[in-house]
Design a protein around this motif. Sequence first.
Motif, PDB file in Angstrom:
ATOM      1  N   PRO A 232       0.804  -1.231   0.000  1.00 40.83           N
ATOM      2  CA  PRO A 232       0.000   0.000   0.000  1.00 40.83           C
ATOM      3  C   PRO A 232       0.837   1.281   0.000  1.00 40.83           C
ATOM      4  O   PRO A 232       0.354   2.322  -0.437  1.00 40.83           O
ATOM      5  N   CYS A 235       1.197   3.784  -2.995  1.00 42.57           N
ATOM      6  CA  CYS A 235       0.203   4.802  -3.374  1.00 42.57           C
ATOM      7  C   CYS A 235       0.625   6.197  -2.918  1.00 42.57           C
ATOM      8  O   CYS A 235       0.012   7.193  -3.281  1.00 42.57           O
ATOM      9  N   TYR A 372      -2.622   3.888  -9.055  1.00 40.06           N
ATOM     10  CA  TYR A 372      -2.579   3.662  -7.608  1.00 40.06           C
ATOM     11  C   TYR A 372      -3.976   3.275  -7.115  1.00 40.06           C
ATOM     12  O   TYR A 372      -4.887   4.100  -7.145  1.00 40.06           O
ATOM     13  N   SER A 373      -4.106   2.039  -6.693  1.00 43.75           N
ATOM     14  CA  SER A 373      -5.384   1.585  -6.158  1.00 43.75           C
ATOM     15  C   SER A 373      -5.235   1.314  -4.660  1.00 43.75           C
ATOM     16  O   SER A 373      -4.699   0.276  -4.261  1.00 43.75           O
ATOM     17  N   LYS A 374      -5.693   2.275  -3.864  1.00 44.98           N
ATOM     18  CA  LYS A 374      -5.630   2.115  -2.401  1.00 44.98           C
ATOM     19  C   LYS A 374      -6.420   0.887  -1.986  1.00 44.98           C
ATOM     20  O   LYS A 374      -6.010   0.128  -1.099  1.00 44.98           O
ATOM     21  N   LYS A 375      -7.576   0.716  -2.636  1.00 40.04           N
ATOM     22  CA  LYS A 375      -8.483  -0.373  -2.330  1.00 40.04           C
ATOM     23  C   LYS A 375      -7.783  -1.727  -2.437  1.00 40.04           C
ATOM     24  O   LYS A 375      -7.915  -2.595  -1.590  1.00 40.04           O
ATOM     25  N   LYS A 377      -4.506  -2.062  -2.510  1.00 37.51           N
ATOM     26  CA  LYS A 377      -3.161  -1.950  -1.926  1.00 37.51           C
ATOM     27  C   LYS A 377      -2.063  -2.171  -2.968  1.00 37.51           C
ATOM     28  O   LYS A 377      -1.066  -2.858  -2.719  1.00 37.51           O
TER      29      LYS A 377
END
Length: 413
Positions: A232, A235, A372-375, A377
């Motif tokens: 993560p 991101c 960047y996908s926080k969801k 990670k």
Amino acid sequence: MDNQLYINRRERVFAEMEEGSCAVFFAGELVKRSSDSTYPFSVNRNFFYLTGLDEDGLVLQLVKTSQGRKEILYIKEYDAMAEKWVGRSIRKEEAIETSGVKVIQVIPQFDAAFARSVNFNTLSIVYIDSERFDTKSRPFEGETFGKKVKDLYPGLTIVNLNTTINGFRSLKTSAEIEALKKAVDITQHGVEAILRNLKPGMKEYEAVAHFNYELSRHNAKPSFDTIAASGPEACILHYVQNDRTINDGELVLFDLGAEYGHYCADISRTFPANGKFTERQKELYNIVLLAQKRVIEAIKPGVTLQTLNEIVKQTYRVEAVNAKIIDTPEQIDEIYYHGVSHLLGLDTHDVGQVESMVLKPGHVITVEPGLYSKKEKIGIRIEDDVRVTEQGYEILSPDILKEVEDIEAFMSR
Ligand SMILES: [Mn+2]
């Protein structure tokens, strides 16, 4: 590089100057760190560009009058004690040899010499080189000097040459391209050292240590603080803590570069910690790679950086929705929140850039789409360094692994 290069660059500055003027450039001073220690010296890049010299305290003065042109370089006075403690400073003959400036004086003479040239040459304009990115940071020497001149000689006109010299610097000569290629080449050694040693359970800083070792071996240093961001943390665009444990199954994003002869490489790669991408990681990775390739193929004179960035967004609006990373094209700002390119050279974020900048032959830019996908990670960035040619482009970093198959094959060895 021989000194004709620097003589030519100063000629270009002279051409910008009015008759009855002088220009002053400073190498910069050592910056105090704590107690009696200082930060490593970092030469003012415009000063270096004009002289090829890399030592604190040096001053370059160019004078243009009806009598002609004069170049004077001010170097340190010989100081036996300082030489014993911190090493030798540049000698007159060396300064002449490197820079091509023929008149050398010592730094303590500068103030009096400047006053004399103002009075006896009846100067009306003083050119300075002052850069400032925000209102709070420490002023550079050019800015301080400009204020002092304004105070002492209110009748003189002060003109800042910073933008002009930045414009010169943004177009690279073939010798500069070679220097950049050398920096990229050393960076590649560093990246491959990371790839040979990367494994789950290791700390991010351990991976960075392998990179640093290769750089030191090649007499280079990092162009900027290396980013080694696992899972993560990738991101966060400028994550430099690098102290997290890299877990099995995660991707690790590296944004790094070697500086060699003051020319900076800037490369990003994203690798699977255990040597193999999952299907989902591969899917996302290849979307970024597709965007990156489309941008590179669009590079040619006349194209703007805005257009290049739009190619990334256009790609994501379709592909990121198809891959269900986002639900609608409007959500793109949640997964991509930086520009795709910046200029590269003596500075990592090199000078001369404006939003609407139109590419010309000689520009060197980065191409670095990210996703960047926080969801999920996952953070992915793929960055290469590219030169704009008369017809199109040349990738300066073509051999640094970036295809999924090539990365996996290398890591399985
Ligand atoms: Mn970059």
